[in-house]
Design a protein around this motif. Structure first.
Motif: not given
Length: 374
Positions: A212-216, A197-203, A209-210
């Motif tokens: 960055v989300e948690v630090l922000t 999904d969007e949290y995996g290495p495919a993108t 992503r995670f």
């Protein structure tokens, strides 16, 4: 008294550090069973208040992130009150202290978690064992659950709540543990993040992503100047695999560099020279740890790091365990106590708060100074 760059002052956001020697986070298993720090924890950190900055042992932000028995938490009012005793003691001794928030992710066992459940990580990939259980036994970790998107959102909220609790408990800031095989690191590594999904290495931005989300979210909640991050690119501890760390961590720093975080706490690696590669990509304060998976960092090691411009501050782990007055010992060129390894993780003061400072050692018999050359 010796003159050394390690002993020069440094301005870290609103904090005035008397030296550039940082006490690294180190798990010691001295919390009560519910995760509340015991009074002896305040003694331990107050003894080391001469550090420019103290970073606590890893603290779970919620029971969902508890990685082991008698590791402390920052979820409940009891936790906040317990940590307030610690921060008051450190501040009374003239120190500064950040709380390290450590979500275990896949690391944990039902018999070592207050919730009694199987932990969850980015993917259903078990960690190598064994793990310490309640009562001192050991067992291999179970295969973790794969985190759902709701689990990920909850993990972000848990970090935010714990960061706010840290501020309420009197900490000067928080460090998010993105290193050493814990949750943030699990999203970054090759073998622990197999998501599609969007949290995996495919993108392109998936792995970061995670983090960055948690630090922000934490920076928005308590202030970027109170929020630090620890990373250990390429660190193989606990079975982590990162075949090519550079692109991942360059991408992560590109996303975080403009947030104005308090600092980046970065460990070096023999396979991937993280300090050399990432220092030019980070424009905020940088703490270097050069002893991870290596011999303990010496005074000369720290001086070399500062002289090279690789970092602004240097963190010390094992040296601070045995030497509560480490900056003073560096200043005087004094010998260092050796670590009582048999009591690193045992309850009580032995191997924890019983290491002598220089004055205590001088007052006692020579045999009491468990000393070794610098």
């Amino acid at each position: 008294m010796r003159t050394t760059p390690l002993l020069t002052p440094y301005r870290l956001g609103p904090l005035h550090l008397p030296n550039r020697i940082v006490m690294a986070p180190m798990t010691r298993f001295r919390a009560a069973e519910d995760g509340t720090p015991q009074p002896i924890v305040a003694d331990y950190y107050a003894q080391r208040a001469g550090a420019g900055l103290i970073i606590t042992e890893g603290i779970w932000p919620s029971r969902r992130g508890q990685s082991g028995w008698r590791i402390p938490g920052l979820q409940t009012p009891e936790h906040v009150r317990g940590w307030r005793v610690v921060t008051d003691a450190v501040h009374a001794a003239g120190g500064r202290i950040f709380a390290q928030l450590m979500h275990g992710g896949r690391i944990g066992h039902p018999l070592a978690r207050l919730s009694g459940d199987v932990p969850a990580g980015p993917s259903a990939v078990a960690a190598p064992g064994p793990l310490r259980l309640r009562g001192g036994a050991k067992a291999d970790p179970p295969t973790p659950r794969t985190m759902t998107r709701e689990d990920i959102r909850q993990a972000v909220l848990d970090h935010v709540a714990a960061a706010r609790n840290a501020v309420a408990a009197g900490f000067d800031g928080v460090e998010l543990h993105g290193a050493n095989s814990y949750l943030i690191h699990q999203f970054l590594a090759d073998n622990t993040n197999l998501r599609d999904d969007e949290y995996g290495p495919a993108t392109p931005a998936g792995r970061v992503r995670f983090p960055v989300e948690v630090l922000t979210a934490v920076a928005d909640a308590v202030g970027a100047e109170r929020t630090g991050l620890r990373l250990s690119p390429g660190n193989p501890q606990a079975g982590m695999v990162e075949n090519d760390p550079a692109p991942v961590y360059r991408s992560l720093l590109a996303a975080l560099d403009g947030l104005g975080l308090a600092y980046l706490h970065l460990t070096d690696n023999d396979r991937y020279p993280a300090l050399a590669d990432l220092r030019p990509r980070w424009h905020g304060p940088l703490i270097a740890n050069v002893g991870e998976n290596r011999a303990p960092t010496t005074r000369r090691d720290g001086e070399s790091v500062l002289a090279s411009g690789s970092a602004d501050l240097v963190s010390y782990g094992r040296a601070f365990i045995a030497n509560p007055d480490l900056p003073e010992r560096f200043a005087r060129g004094a010998p260092l106590n050796t670590v009582d390894r048999a009591h690193l993780y045992t309850p009580g003061p032995r191997g924890y708060t019983d290491y002598p400072a220089l004055e205590e050692a001088a007052a006692g018999p020579l045999s009491a100074l468990r000393a070794a050359p610098r």
